[in-house]
Design a protein around this motif. Structure first.
Motif, PDB file in Angstrom:
ATOM      1  N   GLU A  56       0.829  -1.200   0.000  1.00 32.39           N
ATOM      2  CA  GLU A  56       0.000   0.000   0.000  1.00 32.39           C
ATOM      3  C   GLU A  56       0.866   1.254   0.000  1.00 32.39           C
ATOM      4  N   THR A  57       1.984   1.212   0.725  1.00 29.45           N
ATOM      5  CA  THR A  57       2.909   2.344   0.723  1.00 29.45           C
ATOM      6  C   THR A  57       3.500   2.550  -0.667  1.00 29.45           C
ATOM      7  N   ILE A  58       3.799   1.464  -1.368  1.00 28.87           N
ATOM      8  CA  ILE A  58       4.319   1.580  -2.732  1.00 28.87           C
ATOM      9  C   ILE A  58       3.275   2.223  -3.643  1.00 28.87           C
ATOM     10  N   ARG A  59       2.026   1.803  -3.496  1.00 31.91           N
ATOM     11  CA  ARG A  59       0.968   2.344  -4.356  1.00 31.91           C
ATOM     12  C   ARG A  59       0.676   3.815  -4.047  1.00 31.91           C
ATOM     13  N   THR A  60       0.725   4.184  -2.775  1.00 35.93           N
ATOM     14  CA  THR A  60       0.350   5.540  -2.374  1.00 35.93           C
ATOM     15  C   THR A  60       1.502   6.523  -2.524  1.00 35.93           C
ATOM     16  N   PRO A  80       6.659  -6.986   1.079  1.00 40.77           N
ATOM     17  CA  PRO A  80       5.720  -8.104   1.215  1.00 40.77           C
ATOM     18  C   PRO A  80       4.358  -7.740   0.631  1.00 40.77           C
ATOM     19  N   THR A  81       3.815  -8.595  -0.220  1.00 36.55           N
ATOM     20  CA  THR A  81       2.522  -8.349  -0.855  1.00 36.55           C
ATOM     21  C   THR A  81       1.903  -9.682  -1.251  1.00 36.55           C
ATOM     22  N   SER A  82       0.773 -10.029  -0.666  1.00 32.41           N
ATOM     23  CA  SER A  82       0.164 -11.341  -0.885  1.00 32.41           C
ATOM     24  C   SER A  82      -0.212 -11.590  -2.337  1.00 32.41           C
ATOM     25  N   THR A  83      -0.577 -10.513  -3.049  1.00 34.02           N
ATOM     26  CA  THR A  83      -1.070 -10.679  -4.424  1.00 34.02           C
ATOM     27  C   THR A  83      -0.120 -10.113  -5.474  1.00 34.02           C
ATOM     28  N   ALA A  84       1.094  -9.738  -5.068  1.00 29.28           N
ATOM     29  CA  ALA A  84       2.073  -9.145  -5.997  1.00 29.28           C
ATOM     30  C   ALA A  84       1.510  -7.904  -6.687  1.00 29.28           C
ATOM     31  N   ASP A  85       0.717  -7.150  -5.945  1.00 37.95           N
ATOM     32  CA  ASP A  85       0.032  -5.979  -6.514  1.00 37.95           C
ATOM     33  C   ASP A  85       0.956  -4.764  -6.504  1.00 37.95           C
TER      34      ASP A  85
END
Length: 221
Positions: A56-60, A80-85
């Motif tokens: 979320e930090t990467i996206r924001t 760490p990202t469960s869905t590789a999003d």
């Protein structure tokens, strides 16, 4: 299991907020930091083997997570990202520092393949990233000191599992407010004083115009 010595570090307002509002980049608050406070943050980055934030930090924020205000090596970036999003044009995928994305078996295979062409991708867990196994993996990869600049969810998950040794706070001298504005630690929270995580103040000092506090995390057996 061995794990890295782990430090959560964050810029936090007087009322404990990480951002101006939910979904707003923390870079807005960081604009208030003076050069000395930024130097402190980047001195810490230069001393650790790895730096971790959540997806979320990467996206924001789309951060680089590199050392800039001081001389020093760039730590390995760990996401760490469960869905590789993770967007394929995210700054952490650039070649200025190594990056490891930790994902799971449920992550879409086409996304894992696309990310693997840019950085290292490792699956640790089925539905959710197994943070305990992740820490063991990181230690065995030579990441013995880890700095976490994550959001409130990642901070909660690491603290709740007993995986944090220190918390360092760069105090921002203003109040944001907001019922759903992210705080330093989110998650379920503890419902009893018997369960809360105790801290011991190790140091407090000024860097520029900012108070810095450093706390040892005291887990009770």
């Amino acid at each position: 299991m061995k794990r890295p010595y782990t430090i959560i570090i964050s810029e936090v307002t007087v009322d404990g907020k990480l951002t101006l509002a939910k979904g707003v980049s923390s870079k807005e608050i960081m604009k208030f930091m003076d050069e000395e406070a930024n130097r402190y943050l980047h001195e810490t980055r230069a001393k650790v083997d790895g730096i971790m934030v959540g997806a979320e930090t990467i996206r924001t924020d789309n951060p680089y997570l590199t050392v800039r205000y001081v001389k020093g090596k760039n730590p390995t970036r760990i996401i760490p990202t469960s869905t590789a999003d993770i967007s394929l044009d995210a700054n952490v995928l650039k070649k200025d520092a190594p990056t490891i994305i930790i994902t799971t078996e449920k992550a879409p295979e086409e996304k894992v393949k696309a990310l693997s062409e840019k950085v290292e991708v490792v699956k640790i867990g089925d539905e959710k990233v197994d943070l305990i196994m992740m820490m063991d993996f990181l230690y065995n990869r030579g990441i013995h000191t880890l700095m976490v600049e994550g959001g409130s969810t990642l901070n909660w998950n690491l603290l709740n599992l007993g995986l944090v040794d220190e918390i360092r706070i760069i105090h921002m001298p203003f109040i944001v407010g907001g019922t759903d504005t992210p705080t330093l630690v989110g998650g379920e929270g503890f419902k009893s004083l018997d369960d809360v995580i105790k801290l011991k103040l190790r140091a407090h000092f000024m860097r520029g115009s900012h108070l810095i506090t450093e706390w040892e995390v005291k887990y009770e057996s």
